[in-house]
Design a protein around this motif. Structure first.
Motif, PDB file in Angstrom:
ATOM      1  N   PHE A   1      12.771  -2.436   4.903  1.00 13.22           N
ATOM      2  CA  PHE A   1      11.699  -1.725   4.203  1.00 13.22           C
ATOM      3  C   PHE A   1      10.333  -1.930   4.841  1.00 13.22           C
ATOM      4  N   ILE A   2      10.167  -2.968   5.664  1.00 14.18           N
ATOM      5  CA  ILE A   2       8.888  -3.181   6.332  1.00 14.18           C
ATOM      6  C   ILE A   2       8.849  -2.327   7.597  1.00 14.18           C
ATOM      7  N   LEU A   3       7.843  -1.467   7.672  1.00  7.92           N
ATOM      8  CA  LEU A   3       7.653  -0.641   8.857  1.00  7.92           C
ATOM      9  C   LEU A   3       6.812  -1.371   9.898  1.00  7.92           C
ATOM     10  N   ASP A   4       5.819  -2.146   9.420  1.00  7.00           N
ATOM     11  CA  ASP A   4       4.948  -2.862  10.342  1.00  7.00           C
ATOM     12  C   ASP A   4       4.218  -3.979   9.611  1.00  7.00           C
ATOM     13  N   GLN A   5       4.047  -5.103  10.277  1.00  6.97           N
ATOM     14  CA  GLN A   5       3.212  -6.175   9.749  1.00  6.97           C
ATOM     15  C   GLN A   5       1.891  -6.075  10.491  1.00  6.97           C
ATOM     16  N   LEU A   6       0.831  -5.765   9.758  1.00  5.42           N
ATOM     17  CA  LEU A   6      -0.453  -5.510  10.383  1.00  5.42           C
ATOM     18  C   LEU A   6      -1.225  -6.794  10.679  1.00  5.42           C
ATOM     19  N   ASP A   7      -1.138  -7.752   9.766  1.00  6.18           N
ATOM     20  CA  ASP A   7      -1.735  -9.077   9.971  1.00  6.18           C
ATOM     21  C   ASP A   7      -1.093 -10.025   8.963  1.00  6.18           C
ATOM     22  N   GLU A   8      -1.705 -11.178   8.737  1.00  5.38           N
ATOM     23  CA  GLU A   8      -1.100 -12.198   7.866  1.00  5.38           C
ATOM     24  C   GLU A   8      -0.900 -11.750   6.427  1.00  5.38           C
ATOM     25  N   THR A   9      -1.700 -10.809   5.956  1.00 10.12           N
ATOM     26  CA  THR A   9      -1.615 -10.447   4.541  1.00 10.12           C
ATOM     27  C   THR A   9      -1.427  -8.950   4.291  1.00 10.12           C
ATOM     28  N   HIS A  10      -1.194  -8.162   5.328  1.00 12.01           N
ATOM     29  CA  HIS A  10      -1.015  -6.721   5.144  1.00 12.01           C
ATOM     30  C   HIS A  10       0.296  -6.244   5.763  1.00 12.01           C
ATOM     31  N   LEU A  11       1.075  -5.552   4.929  1.00 10.87           N
ATOM     32  CA  LEU A  11       2.335  -4.971   5.375  1.00 10.87           C
ATOM     33  C   LEU A  11       2.324  -3.477   5.113  1.00 10.87           C
ATOM     34  N   PHE A  12       2.896  -2.727   6.025  1.00 11.10           N
ATOM     35  CA  PHE A  12       3.091  -1.295   5.861  1.00 11.10           C
ATOM     36  C   PHE A  12       4.580  -1.122   5.570  1.00 11.10           C
ATOM     37  N   ILE A  13       4.910  -0.674   4.369  1.00 14.27           N
ATOM     38  CA  ILE A  13       6.309  -0.584   3.953  1.00 14.27           C
ATOM     39  C   ILE A  13       6.684   0.860   3.637  1.00 14.27           C
ATOM     40  N   LYS A  14       7.983   1.103   3.568  1.00 15.26           N
ATOM     41  CA  LYS A  14       8.466   2.417   3.148  1.00 15.26           C
ATOM     42  C   LYS A  14       8.041   2.632   1.697  1.00 15.26           C
ATOM     43  N   SER A  15       7.484   3.794   1.428  1.00 20.88           N
ATOM     44  CA  SER A  15       6.983   4.081   0.085  1.00 20.88           C
ATOM     45  C   SER A  15       8.058   3.971  -0.977  1.00 20.88           C
ATOM     46  N   ASN A  16       9.280   4.379  -0.638  1.00 19.08           N
ATOM     47  CA  ASN A  16      10.355   4.336  -1.628  1.00 19.08           C
ATOM     48  C   ASN A  16      10.849   2.921  -1.897  1.00 19.08           C
ATOM     49  N   ALA A  17      10.323   1.922  -1.176  1.00 19.66           N
ATOM     50  CA  ALA A  17      10.727   0.526  -1.371  1.00 19.66           C
ATOM     51  C   ALA A  17       9.725  -0.262  -2.212  1.00 19.66           C
ATOM     52  N   LEU A  18       8.631   0.359  -2.622  1.00 15.31           N
ATOM     53  CA  LEU A  18       7.587  -0.365  -3.342  1.00 15.31           C
ATOM     54  C   LEU A  18       8.112  -0.997  -4.626  1.00 15.31           C
ATOM     55  N   LYS A  19       8.880  -0.257  -5.394  1.00 11.54           N
ATOM     56  CA  LYS A  19       9.423  -0.804  -6.645  1.00 11.54           C
ATOM     57  C   LYS A  19      10.356  -1.988  -6.355  1.00 11.54           C
ATOM     58  N   PHE A  20      11.187  -1.875  -5.326  1.00 14.45           N
ATOM     59  CA  PHE A  20      12.085  -2.961  -4.924  1.00 14.45           C
ATOM     60  C   PHE A  20      11.280  -4.213  -4.573  1.00 14.45           C
ATOM     61  N   VAL A  21      10.215  -4.045  -3.802  1.00 13.99           N
ATOM     62  CA  VAL A  21       9.369  -5.178  -3.400  1.00 13.99           C
ATOM     63  C   VAL A  21       8.758  -5.835  -4.634  1.00 13.99           C
ATOM     64  N   GLU A  22       8.239  -5.034  -5.545  1.00 17.53           N
ATOM     65  CA  GLU A  22       7.653  -5.577  -6.771  1.00 17.53           C
ATOM     66  C   GLU A  22       8.693  -6.356  -7.578  1.00 17.53           C
ATOM     67  N   GLU A  23       9.907  -5.813  -7.675  1.00 14.12           N
ATOM     68  CA  GLU A  23      10.982  -6.486  -8.418  1.00 14.12           C
ATOM     69  C   GLU A  23      11.371  -7.808  -7.757  1.00 14.12           C
ATOM     70  N   GLN A  24      11.457  -7.819  -6.438  1.00 11.30           N
ATOM     71  CA  GLN A  24      11.829  -9.041  -5.719  1.00 11.30           C
ATOM     72  C   GLN A  24      10.773 -10.129  -5.894  1.00 11.30           C
ATOM     73  N   LEU A  25       9.511  -9.740  -5.848  1.00 14.54           N
ATOM     74  CA  LEU A  25       8.437 -10.710  -6.060  1.00 14.54           C
ATOM     75  C   LEU A  25       8.462 -11.253  -7.485  1.00 14.54           C
ATOM     76  N   ALA A  26       8.723 -10.384  -8.456  1.00 15.69           N
ATOM     77  CA  ALA A  26       8.800 -10.822  -9.855  1.00 15.69           C
ATOM     78  C   ALA A  26       9.954 -11.811 -10.043  1.00 15.69           C
ATOM     79  N   LEU A  27      11.098 -11.539  -9.431  1.00 17.42           N
ATOM     80  CA  LEU A  27      12.245 -12.442  -9.523  1.00 17.42           C
ATOM     81  C   LEU A  27      11.921 -13.799  -8.900  1.00 17.42           C
TER      82      LEU A  27
END
Length: 68
Positions: free
Chosen positions: A34-60
């Motif tokens: 789902f990560i398209l690019d890591q821009l720096d230490e705190t910024h990631l460019f991800i697939k838009s359709n993966a945003l909910k998945f990322v939020e769920e994984q962080l919550a877990l």
């Protein structure tokens, strides 16, 4: 003149480098990355359709961390 490929995604800002590392680890474990690019230490460019998945994984992760 060559054209750069256009990629659609969502820019997310992580609270710190540890969160970026966690998301990178989760990304590596996925069949479909789902990560398209890591821009720096705190910024990631991800697939838009993966945003909910990322939020769920962080919550877990935060829930499990809170219980330990």
């Amino acid at each position: 003149m060559s054209e750069l490929p256009m990629r659609h995604g969502t820019l997310i800002t992580c609270s710190d480098a540890a969160v970026t590392e966690l998301l990178t680890k989760i990304n590596e474990e996925q069949k479909e990355k789902f990560i398209l690019d890591q821009l720096d230490e705190t910024h990631l460019f991800i697939k838009s359709n993966a945003l909910k998945f990322v939020e769920e994984q962080l919550a877990l992760f935060l829930e499990a961390d809170r219980k330990s």
